[in-house]
Write an enzyme that holds these catalytic residues in place. Structure first.
Site, PDB file in Angstrom:
ATOM      1  N   ASP A 272      28.963 106.680  65.480  1.00 23.39           N
ATOM      2  CA  ASP A 272      28.221 107.707  66.217  1.00 23.39           C
ATOM      3  C   ASP A 272      26.727 107.406  66.135  1.00 23.39           C
ATOM      4  O   ASP A 272      26.070 107.721  65.147  1.00 23.39           O
ATOM      5  CB  ASP A 272      28.521 109.096  65.629  1.00 23.39           C
ATOM      6  CG  ASP A 272      27.724 110.200  66.337  1.00 23.39           C
ATOM      7  OD1 ASP A 272      27.151 109.930  67.416  1.00 23.39           O
ATOM      8  OD2 ASP A 272      27.701 111.333  65.803  1.00 23.39           O
ATOM      9  N   LYS A 279      20.249 109.080  67.319  1.00 24.61           N
ATOM     10  CA  LYS A 279      19.924 109.548  65.967  1.00 24.61           C
ATOM     11  C   LYS A 279      18.763 108.745  65.402  1.00 24.61           C
ATOM     12  O   LYS A 279      18.558 107.596  65.794  1.00 24.61           O
ATOM     13  CB  LYS A 279      21.134 109.323  65.046  1.00 24.61           C
ATOM     14  CG  LYS A 279      22.297 110.249  65.264  1.00 24.61           C
ATOM     15  CD  LYS A 279      23.414 109.941  64.265  1.00 24.61           C
ATOM     16  CE  LYS A 279      24.597 110.867  64.433  1.00 24.61           C
ATOM     17  NZ  LYS A 279      24.298 112.294  64.196  1.00 24.61           N
ATOM     18  N   ASP A 349      24.623 113.836  71.173  1.00 22.21           N
ATOM     19  CA  ASP A 349      24.985 113.666  69.762  1.00 22.21           C
ATOM     20  C   ASP A 349      25.978 114.734  69.302  1.00 22.21           C
ATOM     21  O   ASP A 349      26.535 114.634  68.216  1.00 22.21           O
ATOM     22  CB  ASP A 349      23.718 113.685  68.897  1.00 22.21           C
ATOM     23  CG  ASP A 349      23.954 113.109  67.517  1.00 22.21           C
ATOM     24  OD1 ASP A 349      25.021 112.480  67.310  1.00 22.21           O
ATOM     25  OD2 ASP A 349      23.064 113.276  66.652  1.00 22.21           O
ATOM     26  N   GLU A 351      28.978 115.121  70.071  1.00 20.95           N
ATOM     27  CA  GLU A 351      30.098 114.471  70.769  1.00 20.95           C
ATOM     28  C   GLU A 351      31.442 114.774  70.127  1.00 20.95           C
ATOM     29  O   GLU A 351      32.466 114.707  70.800  1.00 20.95           O
ATOM     30  CB  GLU A 351      29.857 112.950  70.811  1.00 20.95           C
ATOM     31  CG  GLU A 351      30.281 112.176  69.563  1.00 20.95           C
ATOM     32  CD  GLU A 351      29.584 112.615  68.285  1.00 20.95           C
ATOM     33  OE1 GLU A 351      28.442 113.086  68.365  1.00 20.95           O
ATOM     34  OE2 GLU A 351      30.191 112.491  67.197  1.00 20.95           O
ATOM     35  N   ARG A 353      32.749 117.536  69.109  1.00 24.19           N
ATOM     36  CA  ARG A 353      33.409 118.701  69.730  1.00 24.19           C
ATOM     37  C   ARG A 353      33.968 118.363  71.107  1.00 24.19           C
ATOM     38  O   ARG A 353      34.918 118.987  71.560  1.00 24.19           O
ATOM     39  CB  ARG A 353      32.426 119.879  69.773  1.00 24.19           C
ATOM     40  CG  ARG A 353      31.199 119.617  70.608  1.00 24.19           C
ATOM     41  CD  ARG A 353      30.083 120.622  70.338  1.00 24.19           C
ATOM     42  NE  ARG A 353      29.375 120.346  69.085  1.00 24.19           N
ATOM     43  CZ  ARG A 353      28.411 121.105  68.599  1.00 24.19           C
ATOM     44  NH1 ARG A 353      28.036 122.198  69.239  1.00 24.19           N
ATOM     45  NH2 ARG A 353      27.816 120.787  67.462  1.00 24.19           N
TER      46      ARG A 353
END
Ligand code: BES
Ligand code: ZN
Ligand code: ZN
Length: 501
Positions: A272, A279, A349, A351, A353
């Site tokens: 991620d 991030k 970000d 993502e 969910r």
């Protein structure tokens, strides 16, 4: 590691090392420790009197007997204060002893079952905790090191000693469960510690298929084309920016017909980066572990299948990367999920969910008696509960209290946060049915609230493991730096004590 339970008196076992125990504050030990002390002409009680052995939790003292007992070494491990004693202290003490034995280069040892005597713990539970603490404390992840500074000789054999023959069958059952559960948690640690260039979504699917083959599970992997034809727009939106194709792994264990169906859903971002909402680079490497929920689901399926638990378990693992690229989903994009609900993606970000939304909808096809999902979902959960406790959010009080009880017993504690419907206001979108972010306040709750919109009418619980999937500062011997394997002990404890939904 070979683990057996044997009947006999501790002082007469001819082993490399014999582990006995001591509560803090006890001056003349009883039970097996007392018998060994007598055989050693009071050497243990003399060391207690001198203040050299205090019985503090995890304290380890090695004695070299000259006769009296058959063992070459006697190891006294502290159990801590009797009033604070429990399964967690057993795991801690067992882990401390096992690490000491390994550091001495020994490959086998025998141990009394801490807690099953004066500790007042049921023999089965004590043996399980002892074995869990031992196996997990010996975990290492060295497969990518070509030079090992301190080579480790693995311990090959562990014997649990019990004098009372009547307790042996229960201890054997507990030791076996403990071994399967701890080895499954170690399997999860391996999956999570492995970097994202090795564990791609396809590689994770391959591991699931290999496990299914070995244990006789069904494994179906839905490909990108399947997701497209089904309409999994939320999952597909997350994977768009990546060159690695997404996979939806469905693992099924069904030993018999007519068993309760439990769906376990695990977030598996094999990496991620945040996507276009990139991030910061500090700590980004830890996002190789953003598939810890999916890995935990694989670990639970493994343990449940080996122990032949009476359930129909369905493991659903949406696996993808979240990457920025010219094809990536952009903040503001609107997608249609499998449920038909539309989602405005304001932050790429958030993502987890999105992929879980489609996976939870898909879980409904199995008409489950309960759905539990595990996900490294929010930084907000880490802010709320730190690295000690997993967040629990549920629409079902019974399921929630069962998981709380399982958390206490397994040592993988959970704490429930509310899902009041007022939190739903934060997820309103001006342009779609839902927005994927709800602002800074109550971030762990609004994330779970988002998920709840895709669950349907099934009893459901969500476990936010963002704070507990990883540790930089292990606080107990059975923890190791990196992945914790969280979820396996918790959910196995829950399933083994299941009382219906
Ligand atoms: N995987 C992260 C959550 C996370 C953070 C896991 C720290 C482990 C440690 C998740 O996909 C994420 O980035 N969540 C965002 C949501 C926000 C944009 C609403 C977060 O928590 O910052
Ligand atoms: Zn994210
Ligand atoms: Zn994530």
């Amino acid at each position: 590691m070979k683990i057996t339970v044997q009947q006999g008196s501790a002082q007469s076992f001819p082993v490399e090392a014999l582990v006995v125990n001591l509560f803090e504050g006890v001056t003349s030990p009883g039970g097996a420790t007392g018998a060994v002390d007598k055989a050693l002409n009071g050497r243990i009680s003399a060391l207690i009197a001198a203040g050299d052995i205090r019985g503090k939790l995890g304290e380890v003292t090695v004695l070299y007997p000259e006769g009296g007992v058959a063992a070459k070494r006697v190891i006294v491990v502290g159990l801590g204060k009797q009033e604070e004693f429990g399964l967690e202290a057993i795991r801690h003490a067992a882990g401390a002893a096992a690490q000491k034995i390994r550091s001495l280069g020994l490959t086998s040892f025998a141990t009394v079952v801490h807690g099953s005597g004066a500790g007042g713990i049921a023999p089965e539970d004590a043996a399980q905790a002892l074995v869990e603490g031992s196996i997990l404390s010996l975990y290492t992840f060295t497969r990518h090191k070509t030079v090992v500074e301190e080579p480790i000789t693995p311990i090959e054999e562990m014997v649990l000693i019990e004098f009372d023959a009547g307790k042996i069958p229960a201890m054997q059952a507990g030791a076996r469960a403990g071994q399967v559960i701890a080895e499954s948690a170690a399997y999860v640690r391996d999956l999570v510690n492995e970097p994202a260039n090795i564990t791609t979504p396809a590689a994770l699917a391959g591991k699931a298929q290999a496990m299914a083959q070995e244990l006789g599970l069904r494994c179906q992997v839905l490909e990108k084309a399947d997701m497209e034809s089904m309409g999994m727009g939320a999952l597909l939106a997350v994977s768009r920016g990546s060159d690695e194709p997404p996979k939806l792994i469905v693992l099924e264990y069904e030993p018999d017909e007519g068993l309760p169906t439990i769906a376990l859903v695990g977030k598996a971002l094999t990496f991620d980066s945040g996507g276009i909402s990139l991030k910061p680079s500090e700590d980004m490497h830890k996002m190789k572990g953003d598939m810890a929920g999916g890995a935990a689901v694989m670990g639970v399926l493994r343990a449940a299948a080996v122990l032949r638990l009476p359930f129909h378990l369905v493991g659903i693992i949406p696996a993808t990367e979240n990457m920025p690229s010219g094809k990536a989903t952009k903040p503001g994009d609107i997608v249609t999920s499998l449920s038909g609900k539309t989602i405005e993606i304001q932050n790429t970000d958030a993502e987890g969910r999105l992929i879980l939304a489609d996976a939870l909808t898909y879980a409904g096809r199995f008409q489950p008696n309960a759905i539990v999902d595990l996900a490294t979902l929010t930084g907000a959960c880490v802010v709320a509960l730190g690295n000690i406790t997993t967040g629990l959010l549920s629409t079902d009080d019974r399921l929630a209290s069962q998981l709380e009880a399982a958390g206490q017993r397994s040592g993988e504690r959970v704490w429930r946060l509310p899902l009041f419907k007022e939190y739903g206001e934060q997820l309103k979108s001006d342009v779609a049915d839902l927005c994927n972010v709800g602002g800074r306040p109550a971030g762990a709750i609004t994330a779970a609230y988002f998920l709840s919109q895709f669950v349907g009418e099934f009893p459901w619980a969500h476990l936010d493991i963002a704070g507990t999937y990883w540790t930089d500062k292990p606080a107990k011997p059975y923890q190791s730096k990196g992945a914790t394997g969280v979820g396996v002990r918790l959910l196995m404890e829950w399933l083994r004590r299941w009382e219906g939904a």
